[in-house]
Structures are given as structure tokens and as C-alpha cells.
Design a protein around this motif. Structure first.
Motif, short mmCIF file in Angstrom:
data_model
loop_
_atom_site.label_atom_id
_atom_site.label_comp_id
_atom_site.label_asym_id
_atom_site.label_seq_id
_atom_site.Cartn_x
_atom_site.Cartn_y
_atom_site.Cartn_z
N TYR A 1 14.39 -0.18 4.19
CA TYR A 1 14.78 -1.05 3.07
C TYR A 1 16.07 -0.61 2.40
N ASP A 2 16.75 -1.57 1.79
CA ASP A 2 18.00 -1.31 1.09
C ASP A 2 17.80 -1.10 -0.40
N ALA A 3 16.65 -1.51 -0.93
CA ALA A 3 16.39 -1.40 -2.36
C ALA A 3 14.89 -1.48 -2.59
N VAL A 4 14.47 -1.03 -3.75
CA VAL A 4 13.06 -1.10 -4.16
C VAL A 4 13.01 -1.73 -5.55
N PHE A 5 12.07 -2.65 -5.75
CA PHE A 5 11.92 -3.30 -7.06
C PHE A 5 10.44 -3.33 -7.45
N TYR A 6 10.16 -2.92 -8.68
CA TYR A 6 8.79 -2.92 -9.20
C TYR A 6 8.67 -3.93 -10.35
N PRO A 7 7.99 -5.06 -10.15
CA PRO A 7 7.69 -5.96 -11.27
C PRO A 7 6.54 -5.39 -12.09
N GLY A 8 6.42 -5.90 -13.31
CA GLY A 8 5.37 -5.38 -14.19
C GLY A 8 4.18 -6.31 -14.34
N GLY A 9 3.74 -6.49 -15.58
CA GLY A 9 2.42 -7.03 -15.86
C GLY A 9 1.55 -5.85 -16.26
N HIS A 10 0.38 -6.10 -16.80
CA HIS A 10 -0.48 -4.98 -17.20
C HIS A 10 -1.10 -4.26 -16.00
N GLY A 11 -1.05 -4.88 -14.81
CA GLY A 11 -1.64 -4.27 -13.63
C GLY A 11 -1.21 -2.84 -13.35
N PRO A 12 0.10 -2.52 -13.44
CA PRO A 12 0.53 -1.15 -13.17
C PRO A 12 -0.11 -0.10 -14.08
N PRO B 1 19.41 1.31 -4.77
CA PRO B 1 19.02 0.69 -6.04
C PRO B 1 17.50 0.66 -6.21
N LEU B 2 17.05 1.12 -7.36
CA LEU B 2 15.64 1.14 -7.70
C LEU B 2 15.46 0.43 -9.03
N GLY B 3 14.79 -0.72 -9.00
CA GLY B 3 14.56 -1.51 -10.20
C GLY B 3 13.12 -1.43 -10.66
#
Length: 223
Positions: free
Chosen positions: A93-104, A127-129
């Protein structure tokens, strides 16, 4: 992204949750429209659940926006065939992205496989988002001595007063802002609910749902 379908509150109640719709959809659109291919990965490869609260017109901003979010989620095949987070090879992969919500707050904050992905992504320079509640995942990057490579990075994330505004600050066993500050990080914030992003080296963080799309835009500049 989170695979949790509930968040355990301090009284033991399991509050139904998952990922926040806008925090998946806005970056998903930005990345795919720029020509990138997306892989969704969750702990155990479970199909992620959207927090239904995030699809309410009152939360999405309008009935039209709510319908648009649902349409993108319905069409996103990647959500229905997630990879197993433990099997993710960062070299692919070229990048990693973590969306939120209360789940994490329920799973990624304690998931060592996720912690390893985050550690490797930071070290890679790619890039790490990480947005909204997803910085809770940084807690799983600590080693046996409590040390994390994210120490002293400038970050942001969902604020305590935003948590209070949605009615969970006094119900939560712990608050993300408090724990992320204590890592320690150089946590900062903007006005509640307004776009606020922080970039420190290859780490891109966003405060709230409205900040998820802007974080993706910043990452695309690097990509």
C-alpha cells in the motif's frame, strides 16, 4: 477500520455503534476519484458496521446528504469483503487511513495487530491519516514499557466537549482526548465541529467528521 458493533460504556451498557459514515465516505470518494484503489481491513476480517446515528439527517446535515452517504456505502464493495488486519502487508500500500466513529474505542484501542500496522506505517514515511475517534488506536502502539513511536507527535482528534455535546462524556469509561494527550502527544484542537487538521511529518490527523475529507485531501498532495 473498526469492526466493532458496540461500545461498552462505564455502566456496562453496550451502545450500538461502528464507523462514522462521513469519515469513510468523504475520504473514500477523495481517494477513488484520484484513481487510487481501496482495501478495507478490520480485526478478524469482520464486515464493518456503520453507526446508524451517522446516517440521520440531523447528523449528516441534510436528508440529501444522508441519502448520498448511504448510496456510497451501499456501492462500496470493499466494505463487504474486508481483509484481515493481521494479514495486511504495508509494502502493498501507498498510504493508510483510519476513519473513526465510537467503534475504535472498543476494538482498535486494544488491537495489537492494528497497533503494529500503525507503528509500521509511521516508520515507513508513507502518509498515515487518522481522524476523529480513531486516534484511540494509538493506545495499542505502546510497548511493554508504555512507550510509543507516536510520543510527542502533533495530533488532534475528537474533543472532550464534542463528546459531551453528543451525550457520552459522562457515560464513557474513558475519553479519547485524555488518553491520547497522556501517551504523551502534542494534542491540539480547533473549535467544536469545525474543520481542524494537523500534519506532523507523515502523520495526518483530523478532529471530527468534518475534518475527514480535508485530511484525505492533504494526504493526496503527498501521494
Amino acid at each position: 477500520m473498526t469492526g466493532a458493533r458496540y461500545w461498552t460504556l462505564k455502566n456496562g451498557h453496550r451502545h450500538p455503534t461502528g464507523y462514522w459514515a462521513e469519515e469513510f465516505v468523504s475520504p473514500y470518494r477523495a481517494f477513488t476519484e484520484a484513481g487510487h484503489h481501496i482495501t478495507v481491513a478490520t480485526p478478524g476480517g469482520v464486515v464493518p458496521a456503520v453507526d446508524t446515528m451517522s446516517l440521520r439527517a440531523s447528523m449528516a446535515g441534510s436528508e440529501e446528504t444522508s441519502l448520498e452517504l448511504e448510496a456510497v456505502i451501499e456501492a462500496a464493495e470493499e466494505l463487504r469483503r474486508p481483509a484481515v488486519l493481521r494479514d495486511v502487508r504495508l509494502d502493498d500500500y501507498d498510504a493508510v487511513f483510519y476513519p473513526g466513529g465510537h467503534g475504535p474505542m472498543e476494538d482498535l484501542a486494544f488491537d495489537l495487530d492494528s497497533g503494529m500496522v500503525l507503528r509500521k506505517a509511521l516508520a515507513s514515511g508513507k502518509p498515515l491519516g487518522i481522524v476523529c475517534h480513531a486516534p484511540a488506536g494509538l493506545l495499542a502502539t505502546r510497548d511493554e514499557h508504555g512507550h510509543t513511536p507516536f510520543a510527542d507527535y502533533r495530533v488532534t482528534g475528537f474533543t472532550n466537549d464534542e463528546e459531551a455535546a453528543v451525550g457520552f462524556a459522562d457515560k464513557a469509561e474513558w475519553l479519547m482526548e485524555d488518553r491520547v494527550r497522556d501517551l504523551p502527544t502534542q494534542y491540539s484542537r480547533g473549535p467544536a465541529w469545525e474543520v481542524y487538521t494537523v500534519v506532523d511529518r507523515n502523520l495526518y490527523t483530523g478532529q471530527n467528521p468534518a475534518s475527514s475529507g480535508p485530511v484525505a485531501v492533504e494526504m493526496l498532495k503527498a501521494l
